[in-house]
Design a protein around this motif. Structure first.
Motif, PDB file in Angstrom:
ATOM      1  N   ARG A 295       0.822  -1.198   0.000  1.00  0.00           N
ATOM      2  CA  ARG A 295       0.000   0.000   0.000  1.00  0.00           C
ATOM      3  C   ARG A 295       0.867   1.262   0.000  1.00  0.00           C
ATOM      4  NH1 ARG A 295      -5.206  -0.589   1.311  1.00  0.00           N
ATOM      5  NH2 ARG A 295      -5.300   1.434   2.353  1.00  0.00           N
ATOM      6  N   GLY A 296       0.248   2.410  -0.192  1.00  0.00           N
ATOM      7  CA  GLY A 296       0.938   3.687  -0.090  1.00  0.00           C
ATOM      8  C   GLY A 296       1.804   3.998  -1.297  1.00  0.00           C
ATOM      9  N   TRP A 297       2.730   4.932  -1.093  1.00  0.00           N
ATOM     10  CA  TRP A 297       3.543   5.437  -2.194  1.00  0.00           C
ATOM     11  C   TRP A 297       4.405   4.353  -2.813  1.00  0.00           C
ATOM     12  CZ3 TRP A 297       4.325   7.976  -6.192  1.00  0.00           C
ATOM     13  CH2 TRP A 297       5.576   8.341  -6.650  1.00  0.00           C
ATOM     14  N   LEU A 298       4.955   3.445  -2.011  1.00  0.00           N
ATOM     15  CA  LEU A 298       5.807   2.399  -2.566  1.00  0.00           C
ATOM     16  C   LEU A 298       5.016   1.465  -3.477  1.00  0.00           C
ATOM     17  CD1 LEU A 298       8.188   1.410   0.379  1.00  0.00           C
ATOM     18  CD2 LEU A 298       8.655   2.901  -1.579  1.00  0.00           C
ATOM     19  N   GLY A 299       3.771   1.190  -3.134  1.00  0.00           N
ATOM     20  CA  GLY A 299       2.939   0.363  -3.997  1.00  0.00           C
ATOM     21  C   GLY A 299       2.641   1.049  -5.321  1.00  0.00           C
ATOM     22  N   GLN A 300       2.367   2.347  -5.263  1.00  0.00           N
ATOM     23  CA  GLN A 300       2.114   3.102  -6.491  1.00  0.00           C
ATOM     24  C   GLN A 300       3.375   3.148  -7.355  1.00  0.00           C
ATOM     25  OE1 GLN A 300       0.162   6.952  -5.568  1.00  0.00           O
ATOM     26  NE2 GLN A 300      -0.255   6.045  -3.564  1.00  0.00           N
ATOM     27  N   TYR A 301       4.509   3.352  -6.697  1.00  0.00           N
ATOM     28  CA  TYR A 301       5.788   3.397  -7.419  1.00  0.00           C
ATOM     29  C   TYR A 301       6.058   2.064  -8.113  1.00  0.00           C
ATOM     30  CZ  TYR A 301      10.843   4.065  -8.099  1.00  0.00           C
ATOM     31  OH  TYR A 301      12.106   4.169  -8.630  1.00  0.00           O
ATOM     32  N   ALA A 302       5.826   0.953  -7.404  1.00  0.00           N
ATOM     33  CA  ALA A 302       6.060  -0.377  -7.978  1.00  0.00           C
ATOM     34  C   ALA A 302       5.241  -0.589  -9.244  1.00  0.00           C
ATOM     35  CB  ALA A 302       5.735  -1.452  -6.946  1.00  0.00           C
ATOM     36  N   ALA A 303       4.031  -0.056  -9.261  1.00  0.00           N
ATOM     37  CA  ALA A 303       3.154  -0.241 -10.414  1.00  0.00           C
ATOM     38  C   ALA A 303       3.553   0.614 -11.605  1.00  0.00           C
ATOM     39  CB  ALA A 303       1.715   0.081 -10.012  1.00  0.00           C
ATOM     40  N   MET A 304       4.291   1.687 -11.360  1.00  0.00           N
ATOM     41  CA  MET A 304       4.565   2.652 -12.429  1.00  0.00           C
ATOM     42  C   MET A 304       6.020   2.727 -12.882  1.00  0.00           C
ATOM     43  SD  MET A 304       2.187   5.951 -11.452  1.00  0.00           S
ATOM     44  CE  MET A 304       2.905   6.190  -9.818  1.00  0.00           C
ATOM     45  N   VAL A 305       6.974   2.252 -12.073  1.00  0.00           N
ATOM     46  CA  VAL A 305       8.380   2.497 -12.374  1.00  0.00           C
ATOM     47  C   VAL A 305       8.836   1.728 -13.606  1.00  0.00           C
ATOM     48  CG1 VAL A 305       9.302   0.674 -10.849  1.00  0.00           C
ATOM     49  CG2 VAL A 305      10.687   2.709 -11.359  1.00  0.00           C
ATOM     50  N   GLN A 306       9.651   2.384 -14.410  1.00  0.00           N
ATOM     51  CA  GLN A 306      10.224   1.795 -15.611  1.00  0.00           C
ATOM     52  C   GLN A 306      11.635   1.277 -15.315  1.00  0.00           C
ATOM     53  OE1 GLN A 306       9.026   3.560 -19.543  1.00  0.00           O
ATOM     54  NE2 GLN A 306       8.880   5.400 -18.298  1.00  0.00           N
ATOM     55  N   PRO A 307      12.247   0.561 -16.264  1.00  0.00           N
ATOM     56  CA  PRO A 307      13.567  -0.036 -16.021  1.00  0.00           C
ATOM     57  C   PRO A 307      14.652   1.005 -15.743  1.00  0.00           C
ATOM     58  CG  PRO A 307      12.516  -1.060 -17.918  1.00  0.00           C
ATOM     59  CD  PRO A 307      11.674   0.131 -17.549  1.00  0.00           C
ATOM     60  N   LEU A 308      15.726   0.524 -15.092  1.00  0.00           N
ATOM     61  CA  LEU A 308      16.884   1.365 -14.796  1.00  0.00           C
ATOM     62  C   LEU A 308      17.481   1.969 -16.053  1.00  0.00           C
ATOM     63  CD1 LEU A 308      18.736  -0.685 -12.049  1.00  0.00           C
ATOM     64  CD2 LEU A 308      18.093   1.718 -11.874  1.00  0.00           C
ATOM     65  N   SER A 309      17.461   1.235 -17.154  1.00  0.00           N
ATOM     66  CA  SER A 309      18.045   1.731 -18.400  1.00  0.00           C
ATOM     67  C   SER A 309      17.334   2.983 -18.893  1.00  0.00           C
ATOM     68  CB  SER A 309      18.002   0.652 -19.484  1.00  0.00           C
ATOM     69  OG  SER A 309      16.672   0.201 -19.691  1.00  0.00           O
ATOM     70  N   LYS A 310      16.090   3.183 -18.445  1.00  0.00           N
ATOM     71  CA  LYS A 310      15.327   4.387 -18.787  1.00  0.00           C
ATOM     72  C   LYS A 310      15.373   5.406 -17.650  1.00  0.00           C
ATOM     73  CE  LYS A 310      12.121   1.948 -21.848  1.00  0.00           C
ATOM     74  NZ  LYS A 310      12.583   2.585 -23.087  1.00  0.00           N
ATOM     75  N   GLY A 311      16.265   5.191 -16.695  1.00  0.00           N
ATOM     76  CA  GLY A 311      16.401   6.115 -15.590  1.00  0.00           C
ATOM     77  C   GLY A 311      15.452   5.856 -14.444  1.00  0.00           C
ATOM     78  N   ALA A 312      14.701   4.720 -14.508  1.00  0.00           N
ATOM     79  CA  ALA A 312      13.719   4.382 -13.471  1.00  0.00           C
ATOM     80  C   ALA A 312      12.701   5.508 -13.287  1.00  0.00           C
ATOM     81  CB  ALA A 312      14.407   4.036 -12.155  1.00  0.00           C
ATOM     82  N   VAL A 313      12.316   6.141 -14.393  1.00  0.00           N
ATOM     83  CA  VAL A 313      11.252   7.148 -14.321  1.00  0.00           C
ATOM     84  C   VAL A 313       9.909   6.431 -14.284  1.00  0.00           C
ATOM     85  CG1 VAL A 313      12.578   8.921 -15.506  1.00  0.00           C
ATOM     86  CG2 VAL A 313      11.156   7.372 -16.838  1.00  0.00           C
ATOM     87  N   LEU A 314       8.876   7.178 -13.959  1.00  0.00           N
ATOM     88  CA  LEU A 314       7.541   6.607 -13.917  1.00  0.00           C
ATOM     89  C   LEU A 314       6.929   6.577 -15.304  1.00  0.00           C
ATOM     90  CD1 LEU A 314       6.187   8.290 -10.659  1.00  0.00           C
ATOM     91  CD2 LEU A 314       7.540   6.204 -10.927  1.00  0.00           C
ATOM     92  N   LYS A 315       6.111   5.564 -15.540  1.00  0.00           N
ATOM     93  CA  LYS A 315       5.474   5.418 -16.849  1.00  0.00           C
ATOM     94  C   LYS A 315       4.582   6.619 -17.123  1.00  0.00           C
ATOM     95  CE  LYS A 315       5.236   0.380 -16.437  1.00  0.00           C
ATOM     96  NZ  LYS A 315       4.358  -0.776 -16.211  1.00  0.00           N
ATOM     97  N   PRO A 316       4.630   7.157 -18.344  1.00  0.00           N
ATOM     98  CA  PRO A 316       3.702   8.238 -18.686  1.00  0.00           C
ATOM     99  C   PRO A 316       2.285   7.698 -18.736  1.00  0.00           C
ATOM    100  CG  PRO A 316       4.934   7.538 -20.632  1.00  0.00           C
ATOM    101  CD  PRO A 316       5.528   6.814 -19.464  1.00  0.00           C
ATOM    102  N   MET A 317       1.373   8.389 -18.114  1.00  0.00           N
ATOM    103  CA  MET A 317      -0.022   7.952 -18.063  1.00  0.00           C
ATOM    104  C   MET A 317      -0.761   8.506 -19.276  1.00  0.00           C
ATOM    105  SD  MET A 317       0.234   6.145 -15.406  1.00  0.00           S
ATOM    106  CE  MET A 317      -1.448   5.715 -15.019  1.00  0.00           C
TER     107      MET A 317
END
Length: 564
Positions: A540-562
């Motif tokens: 739950r919380g921010w870490l759960g949201q981050y897990a669902a959205m984070v992209q690979p390290l090769s892309k800088g681990a940015v969040l997926k564009p919605m």
């Protein structure tokens, strides 16, 4: 109409009179004491991550006041906004530091909400600890409003028992305590004197690295980094930044005119020549991603193997960050690299890099060497590839013991840093081992686990030249030793790191730029068939949201564009 009036840009913050937005905001701001004249000026955010949690941020309110006055003097209207303020040595306490990497992207969104929500005209970004500077660069790239990064400086160390001591020494000495070579009283005494002023960690760790690279990218003013926190020079820079942002708005110079592929190549060249933190790779990749730029940061870094190392700032060598500051700083380094930089790139001065460097004096050769006579004839930072890291891994060559260029050993596999540190305490990790710390990357954590504490403990235990570490977790720019970081793909993505078994042989060849798992393809295929990705769906919380959205390290681990 005068020429000045004709050149004056249309400010998006000046709403159409009579509209709801105009009326309600006007009422708010007049009630706060702003004048009719103020309401027509460029409206500028001062992005301040001031916090009482960490010494990194303790001085930012004083810096902010100087920037505010400079903006007013230049004809702008400043608005201080506050953001999340992650500290790698404070915010790392909870959840094994899983909040650190996600805090960078939380900060990006924090800035977007406040600047875009209010439709302000520009930003001055007060840069401090490890995650704030990259987060601010990412926000500038995403929002593309005129922006200036203001690096807010490094802390000074002190003395203990007749020796110089700083946060790096404290960090490493935890391992010395566990190895029994110092006492708890010795360590406690060091903590009393290791930090003698505000600012970020001494040494060319991630914070100072990103300060330097902000200037190298052209997003910070010349003479910005490194710089001592609380110094007169910093306050002068604060005044310069306040004037510069108004000028950038009037000239309509935006981050994406500065953050070009050539600018990133320049910054990478500086990173390689100085031996910057391994974490700069993910942060530069993330900034490029937010700028919607088609550039492969890993491949670009990999191509710079011809760049030697011209500084040796700790942990890369004996010199201190204040030595680099006094010797000429980032602009002194760039002067020495000018033959291999693109000098045509635009910067926040409104001038090109070449124009900025035209009058830079020769740096102190004691600390900044010329390309033709470097400290080391190899890059300070580079990429390794191989069967263990098909998409690359980052190694800070400058921090690897000089006598070690190849290493082969049996894997000791850990998925919890605390368990690995316990194994170090019980002496079950031996010289010749390759410690694998995995499942600690952005997806695996979720939120990158701070694997740096194990590496520091290893050095403190005197095993830095005898034990290698391979990880997808986050390292500190203060780390040294045979450390292969940011292994891509990370274990949680199904990368080979997740298939390593206890006792497998791992081979590292710095010269050949290789890191390999010596296991047959058939055995790996069998292991891959049994592998399962971690399930973070119940977090739950921010870490759960981050897990669902984070992209690979090769892309800088940015969040997926919605996007739809």
């Amino acid at each position: 109409m005068s020429d000045a009036e004709q050149k004056k840009p249309t400010l998006r913050s000046n709403f159409e009179p009579g509209t709801t937005r105009w009326a309600v905001r006007r009422a708010q701001w007049l009630a706060m004491g702003y004048s009719e004249e103020d309401l027509l000026k460029p409206k500028i955010a001062i992005v301040n991550s001031s916090s009482k949690l960490s010494v990194c941020y303790a001085h930012l309110d004083d810096v902010c006041r100087v920037v505010e006055q400079a903006i007013r003097d230049a004809g702008g209207l400043p608005f201080e906004i506050r953001t999340v303020a992650p500290s790698d040595f404070v915010t790392s306490a909870g959840r094994q530091a899983r909040y650190l990497m996600p805090s960078r992207d939380l900060l990006v969104n924090d800035i977007e909400v406040q600047v875009e929500g209010a439709e302000l005209d520009g930003m001055v970004l007060l840069a401090s600890c490890d995650k704030t500077t990259p987060g601010q660069l990412m926000a500038a790239a995403r929002l593309n409003v005129p922006s200036v990064v203001l690096p807010c400086g490094y802390q000074l160390g002190g003395h203990c028992a007749g020796k110089e001591v700083d946060i790096e020494e404290v960090y490493k000495s935890v391992g010395s305590l566990k190895a029994g070579s110092i006492s708890l009283a010795d360590l406690k005494a060091m903590t009393c004197t290791a930090i003698t002023g505000p600012g970020v960690c001494a040494g060319l760790a991630t914070a100072n690295t990103m300060h330097v690279l902000s200037e190298a990218l052209g997003m910070a003013l010349p003479r910005s980094a490194p710089i001592r926190a609380g110094s007169q020079a910093l306050m002068e820079n604060a005044a310069r930044a306040g004037a510069a942002i108004v000028d950038l708005i009037l000239k309509d110079i935006r981050p994406r005119q500065i953050l070009t592929p050539a600018a990133f190549r320049n910054a990478l060249r500086v990173a390689v020549a100085t031996g910057c933190s391994v974490n700069c790779v993910r942060h530069l990749a993330a900034t490029a991603s937010e700028a919607e730029m088609d550039i492969d940061i890993v491949a670009e870094l990999e191509a710079l193997n011809d760049t030697p190392q011209i500084t040796t700032v700790r942990p890369n060598g004996p010199h201190r960050i204040e030595d680099l500051d006094k010797a000429g700083g980032c602009r002194g380094v760039m002067r020495e690299l000018s033959d291999v930089l693109d000098l045509s790139v635009m910067t926040v001065t409104g001038k090109t890099l070449g124009e900025n460097l035209a009058d830079v004096p020769e740096p102190d050769r004691t600390f900044i060497r010329p390309l033709a006579d470097p400290f080391r004839h190899e890059p300070g930072l580079t990429i390794l590839r191989g069967s263990l890291a098909p998409d690359g891994a980052v190694v800070k060559v400058s921090a690897v013991p000089a006598e070690v260029r190849t290493f082969s050993g049996k894997a000791r596999v850990f998925e919890d840093e605390a368990v690995a540190i316990k194994a170090l305490e019980t002496h079950s990790i031996k010289p010749g081992d390759v410690v694998v710390l995995r499942g600690l990357g952005p997806k695996g954590g979720p939120g990158t686990v701070f694997a740096a504490s194990f590496m520091a403990a290893l050095i403190g235990a005197g095993l830095g030249a005898g034990v290698a570490v391979v990880t997808d977790g986050e390292l500190s720019g203060l780390n040294s030793g045979i450390t292969i970081g940011q292994v891509m793909p990370e274990a949680a993505e199904g990368g080979p790191l997740g298939l390593v078994a206890e006792g497998d042989v791992i081979s590292i060849d710095i010269g050949a730029r290789r890191v390999d798992l010596d296991v047959s393809e058939s055995e790996l295929a069998a292991r891959r068939a049994m592998w399962r990705a971690p399930d973070h769906s119940q977090i739950r919380g921010w870490l759960g949201q981050y897990a669902a959205m984070v992209q690979p390290l090769s892309k800088g681990a940015v969040l997926k564009p919605m996007r739809p």
